[in-house]
Design an enzyme around this catalytic site. Structure first.
Site, PDB file in Angstrom:
ATOM      1  N   LYS A 136     -20.821 -15.310   1.431  1.00 33.47           N
ATOM      2  CA  LYS A 136     -22.465 -15.171   1.815  1.00 33.47           C
ATOM      3  C   LYS A 136     -22.950 -14.290   0.615  1.00 33.47           C
ATOM      4  O   LYS A 136     -21.675 -13.211   0.198  1.00 33.47           O
ATOM      5  CB  LYS A 136     -22.085 -14.258   3.112  1.00 33.47           C
ATOM      6  CG  LYS A 136     -21.802 -15.358   4.468  1.00 33.47           C
ATOM      7  CD  LYS A 136     -21.751 -14.268   5.471  1.00 33.47           C
ATOM      8  CE  LYS A 136     -22.296 -15.066   6.234  1.00 33.47           C
ATOM      9  NZ  LYS A 136     -22.266 -14.145   7.890  1.00 33.47           N
TER      10      LYS A 136
ATOM     11  N   GLY B 147     -13.972  -2.589   0.537  1.00 30.78           N
ATOM     12  CA  GLY B 147     -15.670  -2.225   1.126  1.00 30.78           C
ATOM     13  C   GLY B 147     -15.156  -1.495  -0.109  1.00 30.78           C
ATOM     14  O   GLY B 147     -16.960  -1.198  -0.370  1.00 30.78           O
TER      15      GLY B 147
ATOM     16  N   GLY C 147      -9.691  -9.579  -1.059  1.00 33.84           N
ATOM     17  CA  GLY C 147      -8.515 -10.250  -1.143  1.00 33.84           C
ATOM     18  C   GLY C 147      -8.137 -11.290  -0.887  1.00 33.84           C
ATOM     19  O   GLY C 147      -7.089 -11.670  -1.485  1.00 33.84           O
TER      20      GLY C 147
ATOM     21  N   ARG D  35       1.780  -1.441  -0.400  1.00 36.87           N
ATOM     22  CA  ARG D  35       0.504   0.078   0.300  1.00 36.87           C
ATOM     23  C   ARG D  35       0.617   1.335   0.096  1.00 36.87           C
ATOM     24  O   ARG D  35       0.191   1.944  -0.695  1.00 36.87           O
ATOM     25  CB  ARG D  35      -1.021   0.040   0.930  1.00 36.87           C
ATOM     26  CG  ARG D  35      -1.929  -0.670   0.861  1.00 36.87           C
ATOM     27  CD  ARG D  35      -2.814  -0.961   1.728  1.00 36.87           C
ATOM     28  NE  ARG D  35      -3.761  -1.854   1.933  1.00 36.87           N
ATOM     29  CZ  ARG D  35      -5.126  -1.353   2.492  1.00 36.87           C
ATOM     30  NH1 ARG D  35      -5.019  -1.165   3.702  1.00 36.87           N
ATOM     31  NH2 ARG D  35      -6.340  -3.045   2.596  1.00 36.87           N
TER      32      ARG D  35
END
Length: 396
Positions: free
Chosen positions: A197, A373, A350, A36
């Site tokens: 999910k 996100g 990820g 990052r």
């Protein structure tokens, strides 16, 4: 999106506050992954070349609104100092006269890294007073932290209203790539969506259905789709409250002419355990007492066929319980197929990023999204506060 270009600004001698995403893993006081930090280097090098005085702000971890030594930015400072060819200094405080003094004393092209912004609870509260204090440090605001763009915090949104605001190069690349996917993808456009999910991905699936030619579903979320069609799934992960929505999505795909595919065979286990008994099932159904853990060879073949014909590919989420080696084949095969494609390829999430790294093909992907996100919300079609605040204001 018509974002003003940072490259066209005269920044010589100006103090520039850059919101970066230096939320990196730290162990024993050392940053263990500098990806990052490296991703922000093009923006920093541009600002250095323009003679800007650079103040960097980031969060790290989840401190509870006060200083916690384990979340200090000091390990990031140690890494950053080795990556740039300029003087880098560190401020143990975030706001106040001492930091203003340090910011004002910077030479052209020098960098000041602030301590963790979230050591102040006012950061996440987007407190107006805290925003004003941060704005005192600079003449110009730049956001290069796409991963935090879905948060309306002081450093990601509030300060942008108080100073001339721009997107950093990494931020702009993320916005351009993801916007292009949703607006003008070259066809056929294939989206591969996995993960455990369906509840966390359903908004994306709905938004993508209007954009894609093929929608390939894998991972634990696939069993809710199978169950919605009365296919036996044994004791696989199912979210009953999403069964009717899954059923309707399959129907809607048919009406719209979208090729929505769900697994037609599986690798199954008698338990959620790396040492569980496993077998291959060459049909859609899974017997009682067993659970789906990965897509099977026929499904892999079908998905690879669609990938080979694609001109644009989006992949988010693994095809199975990828962290257990014996259930990682589906995910790895998808990663390899995407890497061989001549299509424009975008990978986010990820586990998907871990998969292309594990398969050794990360350098063959057009764009790996750092957004997490923020990427998900962007692909859902939602407005991101950290992006919205960078757009030119009406009448300016």
């Amino acid at each position: 999106m018509k974002l003003p270009l940072l490259e066209e600004q005269n920044l010589k001698g100006k103090r520039v506050f850059v919101r970066v995403d230096f939320n990196v893993p730290v162990e024993n006081g050392k940053a263990t992954d500098k990806t990052r930090i490296e991703k922000t280097l093009p923006t920093l090098e541009l600002l250095i070349s323009k003679g800007a005085k650079i103040i960097l702000g980031s969060h790290l971890g989840r401190p509870k609104g006060g200083p916690e030594p384990k979340y200090s930015m000091k390990p990031v400072f140690d890494v950053l100092s080795t990556l740039v060819k300029t003087k880098v200094s560190f401020s143990e405080t975030v706001i106040g006269p001492e930091v203003v003094k340090l910011a004002n004393a910077l030479g052209e092209g020098e960098i000041l890294l602030l301590e963790n912004l979230r050591f102040h609870k006012e950061e996440e509260a987007n407190d107006p007073g805290f925003c004003k204090e941060l704005a005192k440090l600079a003449d110009v605001y730049v956001n290069d932290a796409f991963g935090t763009a879905h948060r309306a915090h002081a450093s990601t949104e509030g300060v942008a209203h108080l100073l001339p605001a721009f997107a950093g190069l990494l931020m702009r690349k993320e916005i351009e790539v993801l916007s292009g996917l949703l607006a003008k993808p070259e066809r056929p456009f294939v989206a591969i969506v996995g993960g455990s999910k369906v509840s966390s991905k359903f908004a994306i699936l709905k938004n993508l259905l209007d954009k894609v030619d093929h929608l390939l579903i894998g991972g634990g979320m696939a069993y809710t789709f199978l169950k919605s069609r009365a296919v036996p799934v044994g004791k696989s992960l199912v979210e009953p409250e999403f069964e009717s929505q899954a059923f309707q999505l399959i129907d809607r795909a048919g009406v719209q002419g979208v090729d929505l595919q769900i697994p037609i065979d599986h690798i199954i286990a008698d338990n959620f355990d790396p040492n569980a008994k496993t077998k291959s099932v060459d049909k859609m159904g899974i017997m009682d007492g067993w659970m789906g853990m990965d897509i099977g060879p026929k499904t892999i073949d079908n998905y690879v066929k669609a990938i080979k014909e694609a001109k644009t590919i989006l992949w988010n989420g693994p095809m199975g319980v990828f962290e257990m080696d014996k259930f990682s084949k589906g995910t790895i095969e998808i990663a390899k197929a995407i890497s061989k494609s001549k299509a424009k390829t975008v990978v986010g999430g990820g586990d998907s990023i871990a998969a292309v790294n594990k398969a050794g093909v990360a350098d063959k992907i057009t764009h790996i999204s750092t957004g997490g996100g923020a990427s998900l919300e962007f692909l859902e079609g939602r407005t991101l506060p950290g992006v919205e605040c960078l757009l030119p204001k009406e009448g300016k």
